[in-house]
Write a protein that holds these residues in place. Structure first.
Motif, mmCIF file in Angstrom:
data_model
loop_
_atom_site.group_PDB
_atom_site.id
_atom_site.type_symbol
_atom_site.label_atom_id
_atom_site.label_comp_id
_atom_site.label_asym_id
_atom_site.label_seq_id
_atom_site.Cartn_x
_atom_site.Cartn_y
_atom_site.Cartn_z
ATOM 1 N N ARG A 1 32.012 -41.875 14.483
ATOM 2 C CA ARG A 1 32.140 -40.478 14.092
ATOM 3 C C ARG A 1 30.973 -40.089 13.211
ATOM 4 O O ARG A 1 30.662 -40.768 12.228
ATOM 5 C CB ARG A 1 33.451 -40.313 13.326
ATOM 6 C CG ARG A 1 33.659 -38.941 12.740
ATOM 7 C CD ARG A 1 34.899 -38.918 11.875
ATOM 8 N NE ARG A 1 35.076 -37.610 11.261
ATOM 9 C CZ ARG A 1 36.155 -36.854 11.458
ATOM 10 N NH1 ARG A 1 37.137 -37.273 12.233
ATOM 11 N NH2 ARG A 1 36.246 -35.676 10.866
ATOM 12 N N ALA A 2 30.286 -39.018 13.545
ATOM 13 C CA ALA A 2 29.155 -38.556 12.734
ATOM 14 C C ALA A 2 29.586 -37.443 11.785
ATOM 15 O O ALA A 2 29.496 -37.555 10.573
ATOM 16 C CB ALA A 2 28.007 -38.081 13.627
ATOM 17 N N ALA A 3 30.051 -36.327 12.348
ATOM 18 C CA ALA A 3 30.469 -35.185 11.529
ATOM 19 C C ALA A 3 31.190 -34.213 12.453
ATOM 20 O O ALA A 3 31.305 -34.454 13.650
ATOM 21 C CB ALA A 3 29.260 -34.515 10.878
ATOM 22 N N ARG A 4 31.668 -33.127 11.897
ATOM 23 C CA ARG A 4 32.274 -32.093 12.723
ATOM 24 C C ARG A 4 31.255 -31.010 13.048
ATOM 25 O O ARG A 4 30.364 -30.696 12.245
ATOM 26 C CB ARG A 4 33.485 -31.467 12.036
ATOM 27 C CG ARG A 4 34.761 -32.290 12.211
ATOM 28 C CD ARG A 4 35.993 -31.503 11.816
ATOM 29 N NE ARG A 4 37.210 -32.270 12.008
ATOM 30 C CZ ARG A 4 37.957 -32.200 13.100
ATOM 31 N NH1 ARG A 4 37.616 -31.406 14.076
ATOM 32 N NH2 ARG A 4 39.043 -32.929 13.210
ATOM 33 N N ILE A 5 31.397 -30.447 14.250
ATOM 34 C CA ILE A 5 30.575 -29.312 14.664
ATOM 35 C C ILE A 5 31.500 -28.182 15.090
ATOM 36 O O ILE A 5 32.721 -28.351 15.155
ATOM 37 C CB ILE A 5 29.630 -29.706 15.819
ATOM 38 C CG1 ILE A 5 30.407 -30.308 17.001
ATOM 39 C CG2 ILE A 5 28.564 -30.686 15.321
ATOM 40 C CD1 ILE A 5 29.532 -30.637 18.202
ATOM 41 N N ILE B 1 19.363 -43.313 11.877
ATOM 42 C CA ILE B 1 19.654 -44.630 12.463
ATOM 43 C C ILE B 1 18.616 -45.579 11.900
ATOM 44 O O ILE B 1 17.420 -45.463 12.204
ATOM 45 C CB ILE B 1 19.587 -44.577 13.995
ATOM 46 C CG1 ILE B 1 20.526 -43.489 14.525
ATOM 47 C CG2 ILE B 1 19.955 -45.938 14.594
ATOM 48 C CD1 ILE B 1 20.379 -43.219 16.008
ATOM 49 N N LEU B 2 19.075 -46.491 11.071
ATOM 50 C CA LEU B 2 18.156 -47.323 10.295
ATOM 51 C C LEU B 2 17.909 -48.659 10.973
ATOM 52 O O LEU B 2 18.843 -49.310 11.450
ATOM 53 C CB LEU B 2 18.730 -47.522 8.897
ATOM 54 C CG LEU B 2 19.070 -46.210 8.163
ATOM 55 C CD1 LEU B 2 19.713 -46.496 6.825
ATOM 56 C CD2 LEU B 2 17.835 -45.352 7.996
ATOM 57 N N ASN C 1 23.014 -55.920 12.489
ATOM 58 C CA ASN C 1 23.967 -54.869 12.821
ATOM 59 C C ASN C 1 23.376 -53.520 12.389
ATOM 60 O O ASN C 1 22.652 -53.436 11.403
ATOM 61 C CB ASN C 1 25.303 -55.112 12.122
ATOM 62 C CG ASN C 1 26.043 -56.317 12.676
ATOM 63 O OD1 ASN C 1 25.838 -56.722 13.805
ATOM 64 N ND2 ASN C 1 26.913 -56.893 11.852
ATOM 65 N N LYS C 2 23.684 -52.470 13.138
ATOM 66 C CA LYS C 2 22.995 -51.197 12.938
ATOM 67 C C LYS C 2 23.771 -50.275 11.993
ATOM 68 O O LYS C 2 24.981 -50.104 12.116
ATOM 69 C CB LYS C 2 22.783 -50.507 14.277
ATOM 70 C CG LYS C 2 22.073 -51.386 15.314
ATOM 71 C CD LYS C 2 20.728 -51.891 14.807
ATOM 72 C CE LYS C 2 20.027 -52.799 15.823
ATOM 73 N NZ LYS C 2 20.660 -54.116 15.941
ATOM 74 N N THR C 3 23.033 -49.657 11.080
ATOM 75 C CA THR C 3 23.607 -48.732 10.105
ATOM 76 C C THR C 3 23.191 -47.315 10.441
ATOM 77 O O THR C 3 22.015 -47.048 10.694
ATOM 78 C CB THR C 3 23.131 -49.088 8.686
ATOM 79 O OG1 THR C 3 23.505 -50.434 8.400
ATOM 80 C CG2 THR C 3 23.759 -48.159 7.667
ATOM 81 N N ILE C 4 24.145 -46.442 10.437
ATOM 82 C CA ILE C 4 23.915 -45.032 10.748
ATOM 83 C C ILE C 4 24.495 -44.192 9.620
ATOM 84 O O ILE C 4 25.573 -44.495 9.099
ATOM 85 C CB ILE C 4 24.596 -44.641 12.075
ATOM 86 C CG1 ILE C 4 24.066 -45.500 13.217
ATOM 87 C CG2 ILE C 4 24.395 -43.166 12.370
ATOM 88 C CD1 ILE C 4 24.815 -45.317 14.508
ATOM 89 N N ARG C 5 23.784 -43.149 9.244
ATOM 90 C CA ARG C 5 24.273 -42.217 8.236
ATOM 91 C C ARG C 5 24.144 -40.817 8.778
ATOM 92 O O ARG C 5 23.153 -40.495 9.417
ATOM 93 C CB ARG C 5 23.478 -42.345 6.943
ATOM 94 C CG ARG C 5 24.004 -41.475 5.805
ATOM 95 C CD ARG C 5 23.070 -41.496 4.636
ATOM 96 N NE ARG C 5 21.799 -40.854 4.923
ATOM 97 C CZ ARG C 5 20.809 -40.743 4.043
ATOM 98 N NH1 ARG C 5 20.950 -41.249 2.831
ATOM 99 N NH2 ARG C 5 19.693 -40.143 4.359
ATOM 100 N N SER D 1 29.046 -42.754 7.023
ATOM 101 C CA SER D 1 28.259 -43.969 7.139
ATOM 102 C C SER D 1 28.878 -44.811 8.223
ATOM 103 O O SER D 1 30.085 -45.092 8.174
ATOM 104 C CB SER D 1 28.262 -44.733 5.811
ATOM 105 O OG SER D 1 27.586 -45.957 5.944
ATOM 106 N N GLY D 2 28.084 -45.194 9.208
ATOM 107 C CA GLY D 2 28.630 -45.913 10.341
ATOM 108 C C GLY D 2 27.985 -47.257 10.555
ATOM 109 O O GLY D 2 26.876 -47.523 10.075
ATOM 110 N N LEU D 3 28.672 -48.094 11.292
ATOM 111 C CA LEU D 3 28.221 -49.445 11.584
ATOM 112 C C LEU D 3 28.436 -49.725 13.056
ATOM 113 O O LEU D 3 29.517 -49.472 13.597
ATOM 114 C CB LEU D 3 29.008 -50.444 10.742
ATOM 115 C CG LEU D 3 28.772 -51.939 11.018
ATOM 116 C CD1 LEU D 3 27.364 -52.337 10.612
ATOM 117 C CD2 LEU D 3 29.807 -52.780 10.278
#
Lengths: 158, 192
Positions: free
Chosen positions: B106-110, B129-130, B137-141, B157-159
């Protein structure tokens, strides 16, 4: 072919106190704008944003903050919204104006800002106009921006 | 103080090279269930990726809009986790969530086509996407939000539980398809 972007459009560093910063005649040749503000003020104040010369009730926002003891949130609508907060200690804000020149959309703005001595904030706001954003006006709610405060505007292709 | 930008800004003069636009996708008159960026060929060029854009789906069921979700490499198994902090209309304190074993992040609401939503209102999101090409493992904010019938603001913050190099990034709405005017651009950030 990737295109280099994140182009610095203008930076102002205050050499005297001021209560209003205006970026005018913003070209419509980018996709997004990013505004980075860093500085202090004579007293605690919000950075009040207005688009173009619009003084109507076309602004709405939702925000959240954490000050280390009482997280809070809220939403409102009116004649402006805030894109930061300065006080006598250093503070900064990063504001994203998305699809700022689109004439088929209202303008959505994302903001993160904070001061270590006060709180950290985030905001999502909307300027309810399909007119291209061509002027950014930032004013203080109270007091003045201090000497040395900087405001930098960047254009991002998309 | 007034700063007129004028011709200098329009010409695009400035420092180049470390932040580059890779691709932009804009949805036309046919709704799109998803948008996929292929990024495998940039593994020796960029250190990080960023997606920026505005979105709206044709979902109608939720006053808070739709959820923008992310998948990497087309993986739809339970390989994702996320935490989020969010605020919405009518609430005086923010909320949070933490989820694991998700089939997407889940990123955010649109914004969506919920009744009463202005046709010109979209939701904005910036997704980082870092180290997508590193064996970790990939980290996303993500930071996103919209002011529609209800307003919603979210920091997540996602993984992605995989050390595989990222070859593609897919965006989709949880409940509807992206409609005309939706636009997402992907950027690469170089290392020093």
């Amino acid at each position: 072919m990737p295109t280099a972007t994140y182009i610095p459009l203008a930076t102002i560093t205050l050499s005297s106190t001021d209560s209003e910063i205006v970026f005018a005649s913003i070209p419509n040749t980018y996709r997004d704008l990013v505004l980075i503000a860093q500085g202090t003020a004579s007293t605690a104040t919000g950075l009040v944003f207005k688009a173009n010369t619009d003084t109507g009730t076309n602004y709405s926002e939702v925000y959240a903050l954490g000050d280390g003891s009482s997280p809070a949130s809220g939403s409102s609508s009116g004649t402006s919204f805030q894109i930061g907060r300065f006080d006598t200690n250093p503070a900064m804000s990063i504001t994203h104006f998305m699809d700022y020149s689109a004439t088929d959309k209202h303008k959505t703005v994302l903001v993160r800002y904070g001061s270590a001595s006060v709180a950290t904030y985030m905001r999502a706001a909307r300027w309810a106009s399909t007119t291209a954003l061509n002027q950014i006006t930032i004013t203080t709610q109270s007091g003045t921006f201090s000497v040395g405060s900087t405001f930098s505007l960047y254009g991002i292709a998309g | 103080m007034l700063i007129p930008l004028g011709i200098l800004a329009a010409s695009g003069v400035g420092v180049a090279g470390s932040y580059e636009l890779i691709e932009t996708y804009t949805v036309g008159s046919t709704p799109q269930a998803s948008i996929t960026f292929t990024v495998s060929s940039y593994n020796t060029t960029y250190q990080h990726l960023q997606i920026r854009g505005v979105g709206k789906t044709n979902a109608t069921g939720d006053i808070n809009g739709d959820v923008l979700r992310v998948r990497l490499n087309g993986v739809s198994t339970s390989s994702y986790a996320a935490h989020g902090l969010y605020a919405l209309t009518g609430q005086s304190t923010p909320f949070s969530y933490g989820v694991t074993s998700q089939t997407s992040m889940r990123a955010a609401r649109i914004s969506s086509n919920y009744s009463g939503t202005n046709s010109a209102t979209f939701g904005a999101t910036v997704i980082d996407i870092l180290d997508p090409y590193e064996a970790k493992n990939k980290t996303i904010r993500a930071l996103g939000g919209h002011n529609s019938v209800n307003a919603w603001l979210e920091l997540s913050s996602g993984l992605y539980l995989s050390t595989d190099s990222v070859t593609s990034v897919t965006l989709f709405g949880e409940s509807g398809s992206f409609i005309q005017g939706t636009r997402y651009s992907i950027y690469g950030l170089k290392a020093s």
